[in-house]
Design a protein around this motif. Structure first.
Motif, short mmCIF file in Angstrom:
data_model
loop_
_atom_site.label_atom_id
_atom_site.label_comp_id
_atom_site.label_asym_id
_atom_site.label_seq_id
_atom_site.Cartn_x
_atom_site.Cartn_y
_atom_site.Cartn_z
N THR A 135 0.86 -1.17 0.10
CA THR A 135 -0.03 -0.09 -0.01
C THR A 135 1.07 1.23 -0.08
OG1 THR A 135 -1.75 -1.21 1.31
CG2 THR A 135 -1.95 1.24 1.21
N PHE A 136 0.84 2.08 -0.94
CA PHE A 136 1.38 3.31 -1.08
C PHE A 136 0.21 4.52 -1.56
CE2 PHE A 136 4.10 -0.07 -2.84
CZ PHE A 136 5.34 0.29 -2.11
N ALA A 169 7.86 -1.66 -6.91
CA ALA A 169 7.24 -1.51 -5.42
C ALA A 169 8.09 -1.99 -4.37
CB ALA A 169 5.64 -1.64 -5.53
N LYS A 170 8.11 -3.44 -4.62
CA LYS A 170 8.99 -4.12 -3.58
C LYS A 170 10.36 -3.90 -3.54
CE LYS A 170 6.60 -8.71 -4.36
NZ LYS A 170 6.64 -10.02 -5.14
N ASN A 171 10.96 -2.68 -4.25
CA ASN A 171 12.19 -2.20 -3.79
C ASN A 171 12.05 -0.66 -3.89
OD1 ASN A 171 14.38 -4.56 -4.46
ND2 ASN A 171 12.77 -4.86 -5.99
N ALA A 172 10.93 -0.42 -3.10
CA ALA A 172 10.69 1.03 -3.10
C ALA A 172 11.75 1.82 -2.54
CB ALA A 172 9.32 1.33 -2.14
N GLY A 173 12.11 3.03 -2.99
CA GLY A 173 13.12 3.83 -2.24
C GLY A 173 14.47 3.48 -3.06
N ASP A 230 8.86 5.97 -5.51
CA ASP A 230 8.98 6.98 -4.53
C ASP A 230 7.90 6.60 -3.76
OD1 ASP A 230 9.24 9.04 -2.97
OD2 ASP A 230 9.38 10.43 -4.28
N ASP A 231 7.93 5.95 -2.70
CA ASP A 231 7.12 5.43 -1.69
C ASP A 231 6.75 6.76 -0.71
OD1 ASP A 231 9.33 5.50 -0.28
OD2 ASP A 231 8.77 3.77 1.16
#
Length: 235
Positions: A135-136, A169-173, A230-231
Protein backbone atom coordinates in the motif's frame (compact mmCIF):
# COMPACT_ATOMS: atom_id res chain seq x y z
CA UNK A 1 8.93 -24.27 -18.36
CA UNK A 2 7.38 -24.48 -21.83
CA UNK A 3 3.79 -24.84 -20.58
CA UNK A 4 2.89 -27.91 -22.70
CA UNK A 5 -0.52 -27.55 -24.30
CA UNK A 6 -0.53 -23.76 -24.18
CA UNK A 7 -2.62 -22.43 -27.06
CA UNK A 8 -0.75 -20.23 -29.53
CA UNK A 9 -2.42 -18.42 -32.43
CA UNK A 10 -0.20 -17.52 -35.38
CA UNK A 11 -1.53 -14.61 -37.46
CA UNK A 12 0.56 -14.45 -40.63
CA UNK A 13 -0.34 -14.36 -44.33
CA UNK A 14 2.68 -16.45 -45.41
CA UNK A 15 1.74 -20.17 -45.47
CA UNK A 16 5.41 -21.20 -45.26
CA UNK A 17 5.95 -19.19 -42.08
CA UNK A 18 2.78 -20.57 -40.52
CA UNK A 19 3.79 -24.13 -41.40
CA UNK A 20 7.30 -23.71 -39.98
CA UNK A 21 5.94 -22.21 -36.77
CA UNK A 22 3.25 -24.87 -36.43
CA UNK A 23 5.69 -27.76 -36.82
CA UNK A 24 8.31 -26.28 -34.50
CA UNK A 25 5.93 -25.12 -31.78
CA UNK A 26 4.00 -28.37 -31.80
CA UNK A 27 7.33 -30.16 -31.36
CA UNK A 28 7.76 -28.11 -28.17
CA UNK A 29 4.36 -29.25 -26.91
CA UNK A 30 2.29 -26.20 -27.81
CA UNK A 31 -1.16 -26.30 -29.40
CA UNK A 32 -1.08 -24.14 -32.53
CA UNK A 33 -3.86 -22.57 -34.57
CA UNK A 34 -3.48 -20.32 -37.61
CA UNK A 35 -5.01 -17.25 -39.20
CA UNK A 36 -4.01 -15.96 -42.63
CA UNK A 37 -5.58 -12.53 -42.25
CA UNK A 38 -6.07 -9.87 -39.61
CA UNK A 39 -9.85 -10.26 -39.61
CA UNK A 40 -9.64 -14.02 -39.09
CA UNK A 41 -7.09 -13.48 -36.32
CA UNK A 42 -9.32 -11.04 -34.45
CA UNK A 43 -12.27 -13.45 -34.74
CA UNK A 44 -10.22 -16.35 -33.37
CA UNK A 45 -8.89 -14.33 -30.43
CA UNK A 46 -12.41 -13.18 -29.58
CA UNK A 47 -14.03 -16.62 -29.83
CA UNK A 48 -11.38 -19.06 -28.59
CA UNK A 49 -9.24 -18.52 -25.49
CA UNK A 50 -5.62 -18.16 -26.55
CA UNK A 51 -2.58 -18.21 -24.26
CA UNK A 52 -0.40 -16.25 -26.69
CA UNK A 53 -0.58 -14.63 -30.13
CA UNK A 54 2.22 -14.37 -32.69
CA UNK A 55 1.32 -11.49 -34.99
CA UNK A 56 2.80 -10.43 -38.32
CA UNK A 57 2.54 -6.70 -39.06
CA UNK A 58 2.32 -7.00 -42.85
CA UNK A 59 -1.12 -8.52 -43.28
CA UNK A 60 -3.13 -8.26 -46.52
CA UNK A 61 -6.42 -6.92 -45.15
CA UNK A 62 -5.78 -5.08 -41.88
CA UNK A 63 -2.45 -3.67 -40.75
CA UNK A 64 -0.99 -5.73 -37.93
CA UNK A 65 -0.77 -2.66 -35.69
CA UNK A 66 -4.52 -2.14 -36.05
CA UNK A 67 -5.13 -5.83 -35.28
CA UNK A 68 -3.01 -5.42 -32.15
CA UNK A 69 -4.89 -2.31 -31.07
CA UNK A 70 -8.25 -3.99 -31.53
CA UNK A 71 -7.16 -7.03 -29.52
CA UNK A 72 -5.89 -4.75 -26.75
CA UNK A 73 -9.31 -3.11 -26.43
CA UNK A 74 -10.67 -6.20 -24.73
CA UNK A 75 -7.88 -8.75 -24.19
CA UNK A 76 -4.60 -8.92 -22.27
CA UNK A 77 -3.38 -12.05 -24.08
CA UNK A 78 0.42 -11.85 -24.57
CA UNK A 79 1.27 -10.79 -28.13
CA UNK A 80 4.64 -11.25 -29.81
CA UNK A 81 5.02 -9.22 -32.99
CA UNK A 82 6.87 -11.10 -35.74
CA UNK A 83 7.80 -8.97 -38.74
CA UNK A 84 10.37 -8.06 -41.37
CA UNK A 85 10.24 -4.42 -40.24
CA UNK A 86 13.30 -3.74 -38.13
CA UNK A 87 13.26 0.05 -37.76
CA UNK A 88 13.31 1.34 -34.19
CA UNK A 89 10.20 3.42 -34.91
CA UNK A 90 8.28 0.26 -35.86
CA UNK A 91 9.37 -1.48 -32.67
CA UNK A 92 8.34 1.47 -30.52
CA UNK A 93 4.97 1.71 -32.28
CA UNK A 94 4.32 -2.00 -31.72
CA UNK A 95 5.22 -1.77 -28.03
CA UNK A 96 3.16 1.38 -27.55
CA UNK A 97 0.21 -0.37 -29.20
CA UNK A 98 0.35 -3.18 -26.65
CA UNK A 99 2.86 -5.77 -27.91
CA UNK A 100 4.71 -7.73 -25.23
CA UNK A 101 7.70 -8.48 -27.43
CA UNK A 102 9.08 -7.93 -30.93
CA UNK A 103 11.00 -10.39 -33.14
CA UNK A 104 12.27 -9.52 -36.61
CA UNK A 105 12.49 -11.80 -39.66
CA UNK A 106 14.65 -13.74 -40.34
CA UNK A 107 14.67 -15.14 -36.83
CA UNK A 108 16.06 -18.10 -34.95
CA UNK A 109 13.45 -20.55 -33.69
CA UNK A 110 15.41 -21.04 -30.48
CA UNK A 111 15.18 -17.34 -29.69
CA UNK A 112 11.48 -17.20 -30.56
CA UNK A 113 10.64 -20.19 -28.36
CA UNK A 114 12.57 -18.60 -25.48
CA UNK A 115 10.64 -15.36 -25.89
CA UNK A 116 7.35 -17.29 -26.05
CA UNK A 117 8.17 -18.98 -22.75
CA UNK A 118 8.93 -15.63 -21.11
CA UNK A 119 5.67 -14.11 -22.40
CA UNK A 120 3.65 -17.12 -21.24
CA UNK A 121 5.27 -16.94 -17.82
CA UNK A 122 4.09 -13.35 -17.42
CA UNK A 123 0.62 -14.06 -18.77
CA UNK A 124 -0.05 -17.19 -16.74
CA UNK A 125 1.44 -16.56 -13.30
CA UNK A 126 -0.84 -18.05 -10.69
CA UNK A 127 -3.13 -15.62 -8.93
CA UNK A 128 -3.23 -17.94 -5.93
CA UNK A 129 0.39 -17.52 -4.88
CA UNK A 130 0.85 -16.17 -1.38
CA UNK A 131 2.12 -12.62 -1.23
CA UNK A 132 1.77 -9.34 0.60
CA UNK A 133 -0.51 -6.41 -0.02
CA UNK A 134 1.60 -3.34 -0.83
CA UNK A 135 0.00 0.00 0.00
CA UNK A 136 1.33 3.39 -1.07
CA UNK A 137 -1.26 6.03 -0.28
CA UNK A 138 -4.15 5.54 -2.69
CA UNK A 139 -2.27 2.81 -4.57
CA UNK A 140 -2.84 -0.79 -3.41
CA UNK A 141 -1.05 -3.76 -4.96
CA UNK A 142 -2.41 -7.17 -3.94
CA UNK A 143 0.41 -9.52 -4.86
CA UNK A 144 -1.55 -12.68 -4.04
CA UNK A 145 -4.36 -11.73 -6.43
CA UNK A 146 -2.18 -9.80 -8.89
CA UNK A 147 -4.54 -6.82 -8.73
CA UNK A 148 -3.88 -3.09 -8.55
CA UNK A 149 -6.26 -0.45 -7.20
CA UNK A 150 -5.94 3.32 -7.30
CA UNK A 151 -8.37 5.47 -5.30
CA UNK A 152 -10.53 2.38 -4.81
CA UNK A 153 -10.78 1.61 -8.53
CA UNK A 154 -9.14 -1.39 -10.18
CA UNK A 155 -6.46 -0.52 -12.70
CA UNK A 156 -6.13 -2.77 -15.73
CA UNK A 157 -2.48 -3.64 -16.31
CA UNK A 158 -0.89 -6.01 -18.81
CA UNK A 159 1.24 -8.82 -17.32
CA UNK A 160 4.43 -6.95 -18.24
CA UNK A 161 3.21 -3.71 -16.67
CA UNK A 162 2.17 -5.54 -13.51
CA UNK A 163 5.52 -7.28 -13.16
CA UNK A 164 7.39 -4.00 -13.68
CA UNK A 165 5.27 -2.31 -11.02
CA UNK A 166 5.74 -5.06 -8.44
CA UNK A 167 9.52 -5.17 -8.95
CA UNK A 168 9.71 -1.42 -8.42
CA UNK A 169 7.25 -1.39 -5.50
CA UNK A 170 8.98 -4.24 -3.66
CA UNK A 171 12.18 -2.23 -3.92
CA UNK A 172 10.58 1.12 -3.05
CA UNK A 173 13.15 3.84 -2.44
CA UNK A 174 15.92 1.98 -4.25
CA UNK A 175 17.22 2.68 -7.75
CA UNK A 176 16.52 -0.28 -10.06
CA UNK A 177 18.60 -0.20 -13.22
CA UNK A 178 17.36 -0.92 -16.73
CA UNK A 179 19.37 -4.13 -16.62
CA UNK A 180 17.81 -5.28 -13.34
CA UNK A 181 14.29 -4.52 -14.54
CA UNK A 182 14.79 -6.26 -17.87
CA UNK A 183 16.34 -9.38 -16.36
CA UNK A 184 13.69 -9.70 -13.64
CA UNK A 185 10.69 -8.96 -15.88
CA UNK A 186 11.65 -10.25 -19.32
CA UNK A 187 14.44 -12.63 -18.41
CA UNK A 188 17.43 -13.38 -20.59
CA UNK A 189 20.62 -11.43 -21.22
CA UNK A 190 20.31 -7.66 -21.24
CA UNK A 191 21.52 -5.53 -24.16
CA UNK A 192 21.56 -1.73 -24.27
CA UNK A 193 18.85 -1.73 -26.95
CA UNK A 194 16.54 -3.46 -24.45
CA UNK A 195 16.36 -0.23 -22.46
CA UNK A 196 13.78 0.95 -25.00
CA UNK A 197 11.47 -1.94 -24.03
CA UNK A 198 11.69 -0.86 -20.41
CA UNK A 199 11.11 2.85 -21.18
CA UNK A 200 8.02 2.20 -23.30
CA UNK A 201 6.33 0.00 -20.70
CA UNK A 202 7.25 2.39 -17.87
CA UNK A 203 5.53 5.08 -19.94
CA UNK A 204 2.40 2.92 -20.10
CA UNK A 205 2.48 2.46 -16.33
CA UNK A 206 2.79 6.18 -15.70
CA UNK A 207 -0.20 6.94 -17.92
CA UNK A 208 -2.32 4.56 -15.85
CA UNK A 209 -1.05 5.48 -12.39
CA UNK A 210 0.06 9.11 -12.36
CA UNK A 211 -1.77 12.41 -12.78
CA UNK A 212 1.10 13.80 -14.85
CA UNK A 213 2.95 10.93 -16.49
CA UNK A 214 5.47 13.31 -18.09
CA UNK A 215 6.87 14.30 -14.69
CA UNK A 216 6.76 10.97 -12.88
CA UNK A 217 5.98 11.55 -9.20
CA UNK A 218 5.52 7.89 -8.28
CA UNK A 219 7.95 6.18 -10.67
CA UNK A 220 10.97 8.46 -10.76
CA UNK A 221 13.53 8.43 -13.57
CA UNK A 222 17.15 8.22 -12.52
CA UNK A 223 18.91 9.61 -15.64
CA UNK A 224 21.33 7.17 -17.21
CA UNK A 225 20.56 4.52 -14.59
CA UNK A 226 16.96 3.37 -14.32
CA UNK A 227 13.96 4.06 -12.09
CA UNK A 228 13.04 4.47 -8.44
CA UNK A 229 9.62 3.90 -6.91
CA UNK A 230 8.99 6.79 -4.54
CA UNK A 231 6.99 5.48 -1.59
CA UNK A 232 6.88 8.92 0.04
CA UNK A 233 4.58 10.44 -2.56
CA UNK A 234 0.97 9.43 -3.18
CA UNK A 235 -0.07 9.26 -6.84
Amino acid sequence: MSQPGAKILVIDDEPQIRKMLRITLQAHGFSVSEAGSGEDGIIQVSTVRQDLVILDLGLPDIQGIEVLRQIREWSEVPVIVLTAKDREEDKILALESGADDYVTKPFGMGELVARIRVALRHGAKSKDDDGPVLTFGALVIDVSRRTVELNGEKIKLTPIEYDLLTVLAKNAGRVITHRQLFEQVWGGKFQESDSQYVRVHIGHLRKKLEKDETRGTLILTEPGMGYRFDDRVSP
